[in-house]
Design a protein around this motif. Structure first.
Motif, PDB file in Angstrom:
ATOM      1  N   LEU A  20      -0.849 -37.968 -17.713  1.00  0.00           N
ATOM      2  CA  LEU A  20      -0.628 -38.900 -18.813  1.00  0.00           C
ATOM      3  C   LEU A  20      -1.020 -40.329 -18.439  1.00  0.00           C
ATOM      4  CD1 LEU A  20       0.328 -39.301 -21.713  1.00  0.00           C
ATOM      5  CD2 LEU A  20       2.649 -39.624 -20.818  1.00  0.00           C
ATOM      6  N   GLU A  21      -0.601 -40.806 -17.270  1.00  0.00           N
ATOM      7  CA  GLU A  21      -0.901 -42.191 -16.875  1.00  0.00           C
ATOM      8  C   GLU A  21      -2.395 -42.436 -16.785  1.00  0.00           C
ATOM      9  OE1 GLU A  21       0.935 -44.949 -16.634  1.00  0.00           O
ATOM     10  OE2 GLU A  21       2.551 -43.693 -17.385  1.00  0.00           O
ATOM     11  N   SER A  22      -3.097 -41.533 -16.134  1.00  0.00           N
ATOM     12  CA  SER A  22      -4.553 -41.672 -16.002  1.00  0.00           C
ATOM     13  C   SER A  22      -5.229 -41.627 -17.367  1.00  0.00           C
ATOM     14  CB  SER A  22      -5.076 -40.548 -15.099  1.00  0.00           C
ATOM     15  OG  SER A  22      -6.477 -40.587 -15.043  1.00  0.00           O
ATOM     16  N   SER A  23      -4.797 -40.710 -18.214  1.00  0.00           N
ATOM     17  CA  SER A  23      -5.383 -40.579 -19.548  1.00  0.00           C
ATOM     18  C   SER A  23      -5.116 -41.816 -20.395  1.00  0.00           C
ATOM     19  CB  SER A  23      -4.835 -39.339 -20.254  1.00  0.00           C
ATOM     20  OG  SER A  23      -5.303 -38.178 -19.599  1.00  0.00           O
ATOM     21  N   LEU A  24      -3.917 -42.357 -20.311  1.00  0.00           N
ATOM     22  CA  LEU A  24      -3.613 -43.577 -21.064  1.00  0.00           C
ATOM     23  C   LEU A  24      -4.563 -44.700 -20.661  1.00  0.00           C
ATOM     24  CD1 LEU A  24       0.289 -43.579 -21.125  1.00  0.00           C
ATOM     25  CD2 LEU A  24      -1.263 -43.254 -23.063  1.00  0.00           C
ATOM     26  N   GLY A  25      -4.812 -44.828 -19.377  1.00  0.00           N
ATOM     27  CA  GLY A  25      -5.737 -45.847 -18.906  1.00  0.00           C
ATOM     28  C   GLY A  25      -7.130 -45.657 -19.482  1.00  0.00           C
ATOM     29  N   TRP A  26      -7.595 -44.413 -19.512  1.00  0.00           N
ATOM     30  CA  TRP A  26      -8.939 -44.133 -20.048  1.00  0.00           C
ATOM     31  C   TRP A  26      -9.004 -44.455 -21.534  1.00  0.00           C
ATOM     32  CZ3 TRP A  26     -11.268 -41.045 -23.721  1.00  0.00           C
ATOM     33  CH2 TRP A  26     -12.665 -40.988 -23.659  1.00  0.00           C
ATOM     34  N   TYR A  27      -8.027 -43.991 -22.306  1.00  0.00           N
ATOM     35  CA  TYR A  27      -8.042 -44.229 -23.756  1.00  0.00           C
ATOM     36  C   TYR A  27      -7.950 -45.716 -24.087  1.00  0.00           C
ATOM     37  CZ  TYR A  27      -7.985 -39.346 -25.105  1.00  0.00           C
ATOM     38  OH  TYR A  27      -8.340 -38.038 -25.304  1.00  0.00           O
ATOM     39  N   GLN A  28      -7.194 -46.459 -23.283  1.00  0.00           N
ATOM     40  CA  GLN A  28      -7.083 -47.896 -23.521  1.00  0.00           C
ATOM     41  C   GLN A  28      -8.387 -48.612 -23.168  1.00  0.00           C
ATOM     42  OE1 GLN A  28      -3.415 -48.150 -21.182  1.00  0.00           O
ATOM     43  NE2 GLN A  28      -2.427 -49.053 -22.976  1.00  0.00           N
ATOM     44  N   GLN A  29      -8.996 -48.244 -22.045  1.00  0.00           N
ATOM     45  CA  GLN A  29     -10.215 -48.927 -21.615  1.00  0.00           C
ATOM     46  C   GLN A  29     -11.442 -48.439 -22.391  1.00  0.00           C
ATOM     47  OE1 GLN A  29     -11.384 -48.316 -17.529  1.00  0.00           O
ATOM     48  NE2 GLN A  29     -12.551 -50.218 -17.508  1.00  0.00           N
ATOM     49  N   ALA A  30     -11.607 -47.137 -22.506  1.00  0.00           N
ATOM     50  CA  ALA A  30     -12.821 -46.581 -23.108  1.00  0.00           C
ATOM     51  C   ALA A  30     -12.842 -46.737 -24.625  1.00  0.00           C
ATOM     52  CB  ALA A  30     -12.971 -45.107 -22.732  1.00  0.00           C
ATOM     53  N   LEU A  31     -11.736 -46.420 -25.284  1.00  0.00           N
ATOM     54  CA  LEU A  31     -11.712 -46.420 -26.746  1.00  0.00           C
ATOM     55  C   LEU A  31     -10.941 -47.594 -27.334  1.00  0.00           C
ATOM     56  CD1 LEU A  31     -11.261 -42.590 -27.339  1.00  0.00           C
ATOM     57  CD2 LEU A  31     -13.374 -43.933 -27.353  1.00  0.00           C
ATOM     58  N   GLU A  32     -10.346 -48.417 -26.469  1.00  0.00           N
ATOM     59  CA  GLU A  32      -9.610 -49.605 -26.893  1.00  0.00           C
ATOM     60  C   GLU A  32      -8.416 -49.282 -27.796  1.00  0.00           C
ATOM     61  OE1 GLU A  32     -12.744 -52.110 -28.480  1.00  0.00           O
ATOM     62  OE2 GLU A  32     -13.508 -52.507 -26.463  1.00  0.00           O
ATOM     63  N   GLU A  46       1.887 -41.938 -27.811  1.00  0.00           N
ATOM     64  CA  GLU A  46       1.079 -42.060 -29.021  1.00  0.00           C
ATOM     65  C   GLU A  46       0.325 -43.372 -28.949  1.00  0.00           C
ATOM     66  OE1 GLU A  46       1.699 -42.280 -33.844  1.00  0.00           O
ATOM     67  OE2 GLU A  46       3.204 -41.247 -32.631  1.00  0.00           O
ATOM     68  N   LEU A  47      -0.962 -43.323 -29.278  1.00  0.00           N
ATOM     69  CA  LEU A  47      -1.826 -44.500 -29.231  1.00  0.00           C
ATOM     70  C   LEU A  47      -2.372 -44.782 -30.615  1.00  0.00           C
ATOM     71  CD1 LEU A  47      -2.780 -42.544 -26.500  1.00  0.00           C
ATOM     72  CD2 LEU A  47      -3.447 -44.856 -25.916  1.00  0.00           C
ATOM     73  N   SER A  48      -2.396 -46.067 -30.967  1.00  0.00           N
ATOM     74  CA  SER A  48      -2.985 -46.445 -32.249  1.00  0.00           C
ATOM     75  C   SER A  48      -4.498 -46.495 -32.103  1.00  0.00           C
ATOM     76  CB  SER A  48      -2.457 -47.806 -32.705  1.00  0.00           C
ATOM     77  OG  SER A  48      -2.882 -48.821 -31.815  1.00  0.00           O
ATOM     78  N   THR A  49      -5.182 -46.238 -33.197  1.00  0.00           N
ATOM     79  CA  THR A  49      -6.631 -46.358 -33.257  1.00  0.00           C
ATOM     80  C   THR A  49      -6.941 -47.520 -34.201  1.00  0.00           C
ATOM     81  OG1 THR A  49      -7.021 -44.963 -35.206  1.00  0.00           O
ATOM     82  CG2 THR A  49      -6.782 -43.823 -33.079  1.00  0.00           C
ATOM     83  N   PRO A  50      -8.204 -47.933 -34.269  1.00  0.00           N
ATOM     84  CA  PRO A  50      -8.542 -48.996 -35.213  1.00  0.00           C
ATOM     85  C   PRO A  50      -8.474 -48.536 -36.673  1.00  0.00           C
ATOM     86  CG  PRO A  50     -10.234 -48.774 -33.522  1.00  0.00           C
ATOM     87  CD  PRO A  50      -9.311 -47.624 -33.381  1.00  0.00           C
ATOM     88  N   LEU A  51      -8.216 -47.274 -36.901  1.00  0.00           N
ATOM     89  CA  LEU A  51      -8.163 -46.711 -38.245  1.00  0.00           C
ATOM     90  C   LEU A  51      -6.729 -46.691 -38.746  1.00  0.00           C
ATOM     91  CD1 LEU A  51     -10.512 -43.746 -37.397  1.00  0.00           C
ATOM     92  CD2 LEU A  51     -11.141 -45.888 -38.502  1.00  0.00           C
ATOM     93  N   PRO A  52      -6.420 -47.383 -39.821  1.00  0.00           N
ATOM     94  CA  PRO A  52      -5.049 -47.434 -40.319  1.00  0.00           C
ATOM     95  C   PRO A  52      -4.469 -46.038 -40.568  1.00  0.00           C
ATOM     96  CG  PRO A  52      -6.465 -48.950 -41.543  1.00  0.00           C
ATOM     97  CD  PRO A  52      -7.365 -48.109 -40.684  1.00  0.00           C
ATOM     98  N   GLY A  53      -3.299 -45.803 -39.983  1.00  0.00           N
ATOM     99  CA  GLY A  53      -2.589 -44.551 -40.211  1.00  0.00           C
ATOM    100  C   GLY A  53      -3.019 -43.396 -39.330  1.00  0.00           C
ATOM    101  N   ILE A  54      -4.065 -43.573 -38.505  1.00  0.00           N
ATOM    102  CA  ILE A  54      -4.554 -42.494 -37.635  1.00  0.00           C
ATOM    103  C   ILE A  54      -4.243 -42.857 -36.190  1.00  0.00           C
ATOM    104  CG2 ILE A  54      -6.557 -41.168 -36.870  1.00  0.00           C
ATOM    105  CD1 ILE A  54      -5.938 -40.785 -39.832  1.00  0.00           C
ATOM    106  N   SER A  55      -3.541 -41.967 -35.500  1.00  0.00           N
ATOM    107  CA  SER A  55      -3.242 -42.205 -34.096  1.00  0.00           C
ATOM    108  C   SER A  55      -3.557 -40.956 -33.283  1.00  0.00           C
ATOM    109  CB  SER A  55      -1.782 -42.639 -33.918  1.00  0.00           C
ATOM    110  OG  SER A  55      -0.913 -41.640 -34.372  1.00  0.00           O
ATOM    111  N   ILE A  56      -3.598 -41.144 -31.971  1.00  0.00           N
ATOM    112  CA  ILE A  56      -3.857 -40.057 -31.029  1.00  0.00           C
ATOM    113  C   ILE A  56      -2.594 -39.869 -30.214  1.00  0.00           C
ATOM    114  CG2 ILE A  56      -5.209 -39.318 -29.021  1.00  0.00           C
ATOM    115  CD1 ILE A  56      -6.919 -39.375 -31.511  1.00  0.00           C
TER     116      ILE A  56
END
Length: 126
Positions: A20-32, A46-56
């Motif tokens: 989880l920790e490694s993946s969180l770092g990738w999603y934050q850096q790669a996909l912002e 849970e991570l927010s995306t730039p798309l309103p209402g859609i999260s990963i």
């Protein structure tokens, strides 16, 4: 007439990851994406995306199952720039960016666990 299902405008795409920790770092850096919620006792974030209402959602498991299933596709304005950014971080792509008719360009890529994603750029009408 009311709908049989009353949606609230949110959707979470849940994925399995090994670390989880490694993946969180990738999603934050790669996909912002930004972490909006963590449940440590469940190995979940849970991570927010730039798309309103859609999260990963990322759930840590011993052996992530990444074969088959839904491919989350992100619409981007400049697929070449997005791809260069991801490649600069070592992100693996499945071949070259493809043209579908004269409507859209697509590029398939993978997170560090092998979960499949796609970039999509719609082309202007010709």
């Amino acid at each position: 007439m009311s709908a049989a299902i009353e949606y609230d405008g949110r959707a979470v795409c849940a994925l399995e990851v090994a670390d989880l920790e490694s993946s969180l770092g990738w999603y934050q850096q790669a996909l912002e994406f930004e972490v909006v919620h963590r449940l440590e006792s469940w190995g979940w974030a849970e991570l927010s995306t730039p798309l309103p209402g859609i999260s990963i959602g990322l759930g840590q498991v011993e052996k992530p199952q990444t074969e088959g299933g839904v491919v989350v596709t992100f619409g981007v304005r400049d697929i070449d720039a997005a791809r260069r950014h991801l490649e600069s971080l070592g992100t693996r792509f499945d071949g070259e960016t493809r043209m579908v008719g004269d409507e859209v360009r697509l590029a398939t890529f993978y997170d560090p666990d092998g979960n499949t994603f796609m970039l999509s750029q719609r082309l202007e009408a010709r």
